[in-house]
Scaffold this active site. Structure first.
Site, PDB file in Angstrom:
ATOM      1  N   HIS A 180       8.840  52.686  49.254  1.00 41.91           N
ATOM      2  CA  HIS A 180      10.064  52.934  49.742  1.00 41.91           C
ATOM      3  C   HIS A 180      10.410  53.143  50.997  1.00 41.91           C
ATOM      4  O   HIS A 180       9.733  53.123  51.815  1.00 41.91           O
ATOM      5  CB  HIS A 180      10.641  54.191  48.955  1.00 41.91           C
ATOM      6  CG  HIS A 180       9.563  55.247  49.029  1.00 41.91           C
ATOM      7  ND1 HIS A 180       8.688  55.842  47.973  1.00 41.91           N
ATOM      8  CD2 HIS A 180       9.772  56.157  50.064  1.00 41.91           C
ATOM      9  CE1 HIS A 180       8.162  56.794  48.540  1.00 41.91           C
ATOM     10  NE2 HIS A 180       8.506  57.281  49.670  1.00 41.91           N
ATOM     11  N   GLU A 195      14.808  55.335  49.191  1.00 42.01           N
ATOM     12  CA  GLU A 195      14.996  57.074  49.017  1.00 42.01           C
ATOM     13  C   GLU A 195      16.106  57.406  49.805  1.00 42.01           C
ATOM     14  O   GLU A 195      16.017  57.417  51.299  1.00 42.01           O
ATOM     15  CB  GLU A 195      13.627  57.459  49.482  1.00 42.01           C
ATOM     16  CG  GLU A 195      13.728  59.271  49.420  1.00 42.01           C
ATOM     17  CD  GLU A 195      12.611  59.918  49.802  1.00 42.01           C
ATOM     18  OE1 GLU A 195      12.663  61.058  50.203  1.00 42.01           O
ATOM     19  OE2 GLU A 195      11.424  59.348  49.837  1.00 42.01           O
ATOM     20  N   HIS A 245      18.744  45.654  58.778  1.00 43.53           N
ATOM     21  CA  HIS A 245      19.465  45.418  57.560  1.00 43.53           C
ATOM     22  C   HIS A 245      18.054  45.791  56.289  1.00 43.53           C
ATOM     23  O   HIS A 245      17.091  45.523  56.747  1.00 43.53           O
ATOM     24  CB  HIS A 245      20.195  44.267  57.302  1.00 43.53           C
ATOM     25  CG  HIS A 245      19.315  43.156  57.299  1.00 43.53           C
ATOM     26  ND1 HIS A 245      19.361  42.229  58.673  1.00 43.53           N
ATOM     27  CD2 HIS A 245      18.442  42.412  56.594  1.00 43.53           C
ATOM     28  CE1 HIS A 245      18.304  41.160  58.428  1.00 43.53           C
ATOM     29  NE2 HIS A 245      17.867  41.235  57.253  1.00 43.53           N
ATOM     30  N   GLU A 254      21.639  42.171  53.722  1.00 45.82           N
ATOM     31  CA  GLU A 254      21.738  40.839  53.448  1.00 45.82           C
ATOM     32  C   GLU A 254      21.652  40.252  52.058  1.00 45.82           C
ATOM     33  O   GLU A 254      20.568  40.952  51.472  1.00 45.82           O
ATOM     34  CB  GLU A 254      20.551  40.130  54.468  1.00 45.82           C
ATOM     35  CG  GLU A 254      20.607  38.639  54.368  1.00 45.82           C
ATOM     36  CD  GLU A 254      19.608  38.096  55.306  1.00 45.82           C
ATOM     37  OE1 GLU A 254      19.438  36.596  55.321  1.00 45.82           O
ATOM     38  OE2 GLU A 254      18.744  38.687  55.560  1.00 45.82           O
TER      39      GLU A 254
END
Length: 293
Positions: A28, A79, A97, A145
């Site tokens: 994550h 998270e 991004h 994106e």
């Protein structure tokens, strides 16, 4: 000192092979938001993510939530962390991004727009290429994106970070520290940047770390919004030894020695890369136990 560090790395070839033998995957990405329920609503309604876990820790004055497109046991998720009373953060200039793969970028962009999303680049082919992409921002200003792909087992497919020395970063992530491979590299001198995609499988099949080098830029601000990525390992102690060696040669530092988290007992270790980006390595078995607790 540099010669001694290089010698130490060279004298431990067996240890340095460990990351490539280890069972690793992206678990994550952790980052901070100003309104947890608002972000959960946007991610589920606009992006189509699912909420897997949400927990409140009042004694430490924060809440967090885990969202993604597939179960945490097998997919990369985000998270989100909300710190009581903090409504905004500085994203900085270094974080780039996240990316989401979708069969129809045009359709997803219109859906995101209808849910109040900020479209910063309308869908269309990339300059000089055929890939169809778009860019949108979430309520906290994080950029996503959107990439058109017919099908993918991992829709949450990229984390992009900017680095000041691409070759050093590739060596850190690929050759010694995290066992990743360069799955794609693109140099765009006309736009004065180079990117390298690193991961544990082909770009279309997994999440990748996209490192971007802008010509002549060696430092970026980190802000206080994006925190870290978490990656699984079968042995945090052995992995910690590797990181200790690598940081001596290439820079960076260990920020948490290998060991269990008090109260949870999940074993982790954490470190900064040469640019200051943080990674947490999490024990595979402990992570699964935590999910099933």
């Amino acid at each position: 000192m540099a010669e001694a560090s290089t010698a130490a790395v060279a004298s431990n070839p067996e240890l340095l092979e460990w990351p490539k033998k280890d069972r690793r995957r992206f678990l994550h990405a952790v980052y901070r938001v100003g309104d947890l329920d608002r972000t959960i609503k946007f991610y589920t309604e606009a992006f189509g993510m699912k909420l897997f876990r949400k927990r409140d820790i009042p004694e430490e004055k924060y809440s967090n939530a885990f969202l993604g497109f597939g179960p945490e046991e097998s997919h990369f998720v985000v998270e989100l962390t909300y710190n009581y009373g903090v409504t905004s953060y500085d994203i900085g200039t270094g974080f780039g991004h996240f990316a989401i793969a979708t069969p129809d970028v045009y359709k997803l962009v219109e859906h995101v727009r209808s849910k109040g999303g900020n479209v910063t680049r309308e869908p269309g082919p990339v300059k000089g290429g055929k890939s169809v992409i778009a860019f949108v921002k979430d309520p906290d200003g994080y950029t996503f994106e959107l990439i058109q792909r017919e099908s993918t087992p991992e829709p949450l497919c990229q984390v992009m970070l900017r680095v000041g020395d691409l070759e050093r970063s590739i060596k850190f992530y690929e050759k010694v520290a995290l066992g990743m491979s360069v799955v794609k590299r693109v140099d765009r001198p006309e736009y004065k940047y180079t990117i390298a995609m690193l991961g544990y499988a082909e770009e279309e099949k997994t999440t990748v770390l996209e490192l971007t080098y802008n010509y002549g830029v060696t430092e970026y601000t980190k802000g206080n919004a994006y925190a870290q990525i978490a990656i699984s390992t079968d042995d945090v102690y052995k992995s910690g030894e590797v990181v200790s060696l690598v940081t001596q040669e290439l820079g960076g530092k260990i920020t948490r020695q290998p060991g269990p988290i008090p109260g949870i007992n999940t074993k982790i270790t954490s470190f900064l890369d040469p640019d200051g980006w943080k990674t947490v390595l999490v024990d595979n078995e402990d992570f699964l136990k935590e999910l099933n607790a």
